[in-house]
Design an enzyme around this catalytic site. Structure first.
Site, PDB file in Angstrom:
ATOM      1  N   HIS A 141       0.833  -1.204   0.000  1.00 27.28           N
ATOM      2  CA  HIS A 141       0.000   0.000   0.000  1.00 27.28           C
ATOM      3  C   HIS A 141       0.866   1.252   0.000  1.00 27.28           C
ATOM      4  O   HIS A 141       2.088   1.197   0.116  1.00 27.28           O
ATOM      5  CB  HIS A 141      -0.957   0.001   1.197  1.00 27.28           C
ATOM      6  CG  HIS A 141      -0.283  -0.031   2.538  1.00 27.28           C
ATOM      7  ND1 HIS A 141       0.473   1.009   3.038  1.00 27.28           N
ATOM      8  CD2 HIS A 141      -0.268  -0.993   3.502  1.00 27.28           C
ATOM      9  CE1 HIS A 141       0.911   0.705   4.239  1.00 27.28           C
ATOM     10  NE2 HIS A 141       0.504  -0.515   4.536  1.00 27.28           N
ATOM     11  N   CYS A 199       3.168  -4.764   6.790  1.00 29.37           N
ATOM     12  CA  CYS A 199       2.767  -4.464   5.421  1.00 29.37           C
ATOM     13  C   CYS A 199       3.961  -3.940   4.626  1.00 29.37           C
ATOM     14  O   CYS A 199       5.000  -3.601   5.188  1.00 29.37           O
ATOM     15  CB  CYS A 199       1.646  -3.431   5.414  1.00 29.37           C
ATOM     16  SG  CYS A 199       0.063  -4.084   5.994  1.00 29.37           S
TER      17      CYS A 199
END
Length: 483
Positions: free
Chosen positions: A399, A427
């Site tokens: 992301h 992440c």
């Protein structure tokens, strides 16, 4: 604003001349592979790389130790997003104070050399002469703190040729006691390279002192039987006149490196022999075969590269092959970089299309996955939002950097400036423009491989080219920002 984890490297916004500082800083241990801009990847306790260093007063009256101690005391627990992964918590006043203090520091180069029997010297800081009691060196490790970017370096011996390029505290090839380093090359990349030139000079065992080399050129000697016993480096702001001699940084039979001959590039070794292998002009990369640059498509080292008509290797192949895919996403967790690969027929995914800088974290999973879904905006945890999210597996996503609302004008600018330095909770974080490229071009079901290696990949690790002000709340790479 968001929390930056305790393994932040120092950021410097002062573009000033840095030379003339001959102080030493003694360390408890030698530094080797696995460093990101001077901070160990495995370091999570917030301690500085050298807790015993002498306090150095900066122009703003803030000492290095004070800044590092403030940073070490600024951490809070990392939040989790769902099962197995999440994002950062919010910034607190201590973190903000630490960041402000760190910005007062000058850029800092710290170097250690292998002095024999696999022992490393104490660190030498900035332009101190690096010496070993008149003896040779058998390895080199340099890292950069207080500024965003990379320092890259490699070493040469007549018996082994050039070592691979390494960066930010990694060790060059470590030679046996009877093999001494004869020549060195150094260069910057990223923001630091846009602000500073790096200069370096060598002294040989016979007392000869070289002129200064600059930005990837060679200093030392080749094919003479001599070797380096002293090394010194400094960096000057761009467009600043360097006051010392630069005419003869290398003693060799011929000039080592690339030359323009009859309108074309040629590369000859310092001993006058033909050259085959990778070569660099600054941060531009070439491959030479019998001293001539290759062009077009080439299979090298297990990959398929493309070189333009001048011989320069292209590191963004989308203009050449397009962006339709299918692609494979390869993430090097150790070096915090992502490479996008395209398929070369039955040869598999061996065409490196482009590479991106990432921020990962200790919980980022290793392995091979297929992307199951995407989100235009994603509420990660506690009101922290990201753009262009692609799920890897469970709670782990690729992301963008962080926003305070699903609005691309609410960016936390520190997550831009500290890409690859601040850790996520698992992440894989990209600049917004890079995250959008993955979101747009990598279909659901794209294979993602996450691995660990001290070699960044087929391309060198990218770097932030320009930092943004703390007041800027939009990502300059985001194509959806109206300018």
């Amino acid at each position: 604003m968001r929390k930056l984890t305790r393994s932040l490297t120092l950021l410097c916004l002062t573009a000033a001349l840095v030379s003339g500082q001959a102080s030493l800083a003694w360390a408890d241990e030698a530094y080797g592979p696995g460093f990101k801009n001077g901070v160990p990847i495995s370091q999570s306790d917030g301690q500085s790389e050298d807790q015993n260093q002498t306090n150095t007063q900066t122009q703003e009256g803030v000492t290095t130790d004070e800044a590092e101690n403030a940073l070490a005391n600024a951490g809070i627990d990392i939040g989790k997003e769902g099962e197995g992964g999440g994002e950062d918590g919010e910034v607190d006043a201590a973190t903000k104070a630490a960041q402000d203090a760190l910005k007062a520091n000058f850029p800092r180069l710290q170097t250690t050399v292998m002095v024999g029997d696999s022992n490393w010297s104490q660190p030498f800081v900035n332009d101190a002469w690096i010496t070993n009691n008149g003896q040779g060196f058998h390895g080199l490790s340099t890292f950069l703190t207080n500024i965003v970017g990379n320092v890259l370096y490699r070493t040469y011996t007549s018996s082994t040729g050039w070592s691979p390029w390494v960066l930010n505290g990694q060790q060059t090839t470590n030679y046996a006691n009877d093999i001494n380093i004869e020549a060195v090359q150094m260069r910057f990349s990223g923001y630091v390279n846009n602000q500073f030139d790096i200069y370096y000079t060598a002294q040989l065992e016979d007392g000869t002192t070289m002129d200064w080399a600059k930005n990837g050129a060679t200093t030392g000697t080749m094919g003479t039987g001599h070797y380096i016993t002293g090394l010194r480096m400094a960096f000057y702001t761009k467009n600043t006149q360097f006051p010392y001699a630069t005419e003869k940084p290398l003693v060799s039979a011929v000039a080592d490196g690339m030359r323009l001959i009859d309108g074309g590039l040629r590369y000859f070794n310092g001993d006058g022999t033909s050259f085959t292998g990778w070569a660099w002009a600054g941060n531009e990369r070439y491959y030479f075969q019998d001293s001539y640059p290759v062009t077009g498509w080439q299979y090298l080292d297990g990959f398929k590269y493309y070189f333009d008509e001048s011989g320069r290797m292209l590191s963004d192949l989308e203009p050449i092959i397009g962006g339709k895919g299918p692609f494979l996403i390869s993430i090097n967790k150790t070096m915090n970089c992502m490479t996008i690969f395209a398929k070369d027929g039955n040869n598999g995914y061996i065409i490196p299309v482009k590479s991106f800088l990432t921020s990962t974290g200790p919980d980022t999973p290793l392995g091979t996955y297929q992307t199951p879904e995407k989100y235009r905006w994603r509420d990660m945890n506690h009101g922290i939002f990201t753009q262009y999210a692609t799920r890897i597996w469970k709670g782990f996503l690729i992301h963008s950097i962080l926003y305070s609302s699903p609005n691309n004008m609410t960016l936390d600018p520190t997550t831009y400036n500290y890409m690859s330095i601040a850790q996520s909770a698992g992440c894989v974080r990209l600049l917004s423009g890079d995250a959008k490229w993955v979101y747009d071009h990598c279909a659901i079901g794209t294979t993602v491989t996450i691995y660990e290696s001290v070699v960044p990949g087929p391309y060198e690790r990218p770097a932030i080219e320009q930092i943004i002000p703390e007041t800027q709340t939009w990502d300059p790479t985001d194509p959806n920002i109206a300018r």
